[in-house]
Design an enzyme around this catalytic site. Structure first.
Site, mmCIF file in Angstrom:
data_model
loop_
_atom_site.group_PDB
_atom_site.id
_atom_site.type_symbol
_atom_site.label_atom_id
_atom_site.label_comp_id
_atom_site.label_asym_id
_atom_site.label_seq_id
_atom_site.Cartn_x
_atom_site.Cartn_y
_atom_site.Cartn_z
ATOM 1 N N ASP A 11 0.864 -1.231 -0.003
ATOM 2 C CA ASP A 11 0.005 -0.086 0.027
ATOM 3 C C ASP A 11 0.689 1.341 -0.110
ATOM 4 O O ASP A 11 0.419 2.054 0.544
ATOM 5 C CB ASP A 11 -0.967 0.068 1.114
ATOM 6 C CG ASP A 11 -1.939 -1.147 1.181
ATOM 7 O OD1 ASP A 11 -1.847 -2.084 0.215
ATOM 8 O OD2 ASP A 11 -2.791 -1.262 2.090
ATOM 9 N N ASP A 52 -4.410 -0.635 -1.715
ATOM 10 C CA ASP A 52 -5.940 -0.572 -1.142
ATOM 11 C C ASP A 52 -6.801 0.024 -2.305
ATOM 12 O O ASP A 52 -6.223 1.090 -2.923
ATOM 13 C CB ASP A 52 -5.972 0.422 -0.030
ATOM 14 C CG ASP A 52 -6.635 0.059 1.104
ATOM 15 O OD1 ASP A 52 -7.123 -1.339 1.364
ATOM 16 O OD2 ASP A 52 -6.796 0.819 2.191
ATOM 17 N N HIS A 54 -10.621 0.499 -2.870
ATOM 18 C CA HIS A 54 -12.087 0.640 -2.309
ATOM 19 C C HIS A 54 -12.911 1.469 -3.251
ATOM 20 O O HIS A 54 -12.462 2.405 -3.795
ATOM 21 C CB HIS A 54 -11.997 1.615 -1.153
ATOM 22 C CG HIS A 54 -11.016 0.979 0.092
ATOM 23 N ND1 HIS A 54 -11.127 -0.464 0.237
ATOM 24 C CD2 HIS A 54 -10.203 1.504 0.938
ATOM 25 C CE1 HIS A 54 -10.393 -0.712 1.383
ATOM 26 N NE2 HIS A 54 -9.737 0.431 1.697
ATOM 27 N N HIS A 58 -17.348 2.244 0.418
ATOM 28 C CA HIS A 58 -16.747 0.990 1.403
ATOM 29 C C HIS A 58 -17.024 1.235 2.659
ATOM 30 O O HIS A 58 -17.038 2.265 3.287
ATOM 31 C CB HIS A 58 -15.343 1.101 1.223
ATOM 32 C CG HIS A 58 -14.443 -0.174 1.864
ATOM 33 N ND1 HIS A 58 -13.768 -0.003 2.869
ATOM 34 C CD2 HIS A 58 -14.455 -1.361 1.273
ATOM 35 C CE1 HIS A 58 -13.342 -1.315 3.152
ATOM 36 N NE2 HIS A 58 -13.754 -2.148 2.313
ATOM 37 N N HIS A 97 -10.431 6.783 1.721
ATOM 38 C CA HIS A 97 -8.809 6.999 1.057
ATOM 39 C C HIS A 97 -8.819 5.904 -0.142
ATOM 40 O O HIS A 97 -9.637 4.904 -0.089
ATOM 41 C CB HIS A 97 -7.929 6.427 2.269
ATOM 42 C CG HIS A 97 -8.548 5.008 2.832
ATOM 43 N ND1 HIS A 97 -9.281 4.754 3.714
ATOM 44 C CD2 HIS A 97 -8.023 3.818 2.378
ATOM 45 C CE1 HIS A 97 -9.457 3.544 4.001
ATOM 46 N NE2 HIS A 97 -8.488 2.820 3.485
ATOM 47 N N LYS A 122 -6.846 -4.687 -3.427
ATOM 48 C CA LYS A 122 -7.556 -5.247 -2.299
ATOM 49 C C LYS A 122 -8.467 -4.525 -1.863
ATOM 50 O O LYS A 122 -8.560 -3.130 -1.870
ATOM 51 C CB LYS A 122 -6.741 -6.085 -1.157
ATOM 52 C CG LYS A 122 -5.861 -4.775 -0.623
ATOM 53 C CD LYS A 122 -4.848 -5.344 0.630
ATOM 54 C CE LYS A 122 -3.944 -4.191 0.980
ATOM 55 N NZ LYS A 122 -4.734 -3.255 1.902
ATOM 56 N N CYS A 174 -1.934 -2.781 7.438
ATOM 57 C CA CYS A 174 -2.077 -3.662 6.223
ATOM 58 C C CYS A 174 -0.644 -4.502 6.230
ATOM 59 O O CYS A 174 -0.585 -5.655 5.808
ATOM 60 C CB CYS A 174 -2.185 -2.995 4.860
ATOM 61 S SG CYS A 174 -3.925 -2.228 5.043
HETATM 62 ZN ZN LIG Z 1 -8.463 0.781 3.368
#
Ligand SMILES: [Zn+2]
Length: 231
Positions: A11, A52, A54, A58, A97, A122, A174
């Site tokens: 990330d 990340d 999203h 989310h 984010h 992800k 993460c």
């Molecule tokens: Zn996140």
């Protein structure tokens, strides 16, 4: 025979790393030189970067829940993805984010991205948090079902990987869950502590306790195992 080594860069995206990112982690940019040296390493045969990734709706965004604040608010999250709605856990809420295809979701342009073999996206299922690149917070492996684009365990096994080194952001989220899942999947797993930064810097000691229990080895940049990768 020498072990086959993979690197997972977790990330290192604009929103987490850049000072103007929406969930900027203090000191994240300081990790870039070491991460680039690892990406350049010829001793590491397979290099993965995770994102990340999203949707705007989310579950982890405070803005999607009435009256909730980022960082300080929590909600009850249910395991709908796993078909077990009665299974619940506390979920911390964050500022919006890494929304798919926005500037905030881009990997840092300072990284040697040409060396990356695989990009994992992800956290794409709006119903569940996914800190680990291997599975969501309930342990569901959702590759092909919308949560993540690849089965990372399968990808690493395809490459006959023995050892996995993990760096990136954030150490207490993460990186933490990705490393624990790598160890659980049977890889000899290392976290390079100089290559991570935490949302809460004082949480690192507890994270390291979890690593001991989970069979993850924490190493420093100056230690031989890391230096031998950087030669
Ligand atoms: Zn996140």
């Amino acid at each position: 025979m020498a072990s086959k080594i993979a690197l997972i860069v977790v990330d290192m995206q604009h929103d987490f790393c850049h000072p103007q990112g929406s969930l900027s982690v203090s000191g994240a940019m300081e990790c870039v030189p070491l991460v680039n040296r690892l990406l350049d390493s010829r001793k590491i045969s397979y290099k993965v970067a995770t994102k990340d990734w999203h949707p705007q709706n989310h579950i982890s965004f405070a803005s999607n829940h009435d009256g909730k604040e980022p960082f300080t608010s929590f909600i009850q999250m249910s395991n709908h993805v796993g078909g077990k709605p009665d299974e619940k856990m506390q979920q911390r809420l964050w500022p919006d984010h890494c929304v798919q295809k926005t500037k905030g979701s881009e990997l840092l342009s300072e990284l040697h991205l040409g060396k990356v073999d695989l990009i994992i996206e992800k956290g794409s299922d709006e119903r569940v948090e996914m800190y680990s690149a291997f599975s969501d917070s309930f342990g569901n492996m959702t590759a092909g079902r919308g949560g993540v684009n690849y089965d990372l365990t399968a990808k690493l096994k395809e490459q006959s990987i023995d050892d996995v080194y993990v760096v990136g952001i954030a150490g207490d989220y993460c990186v933490n869950y990705t490393a624990l899942d790598a160890a659980k999947a049977g890889f000899k797993t290392y976290v390079i502590e100089d290559g991570q930064r935490c949302v809460s810097a004082d949480s690192w000691k507890d994270v390291c306790q979890g690593f001991i229990k989970g069979g993850v080895t924490v190493v420093g940049e100056q230690e031989h195992v890391v230096q031998s990768l950087l030669e």
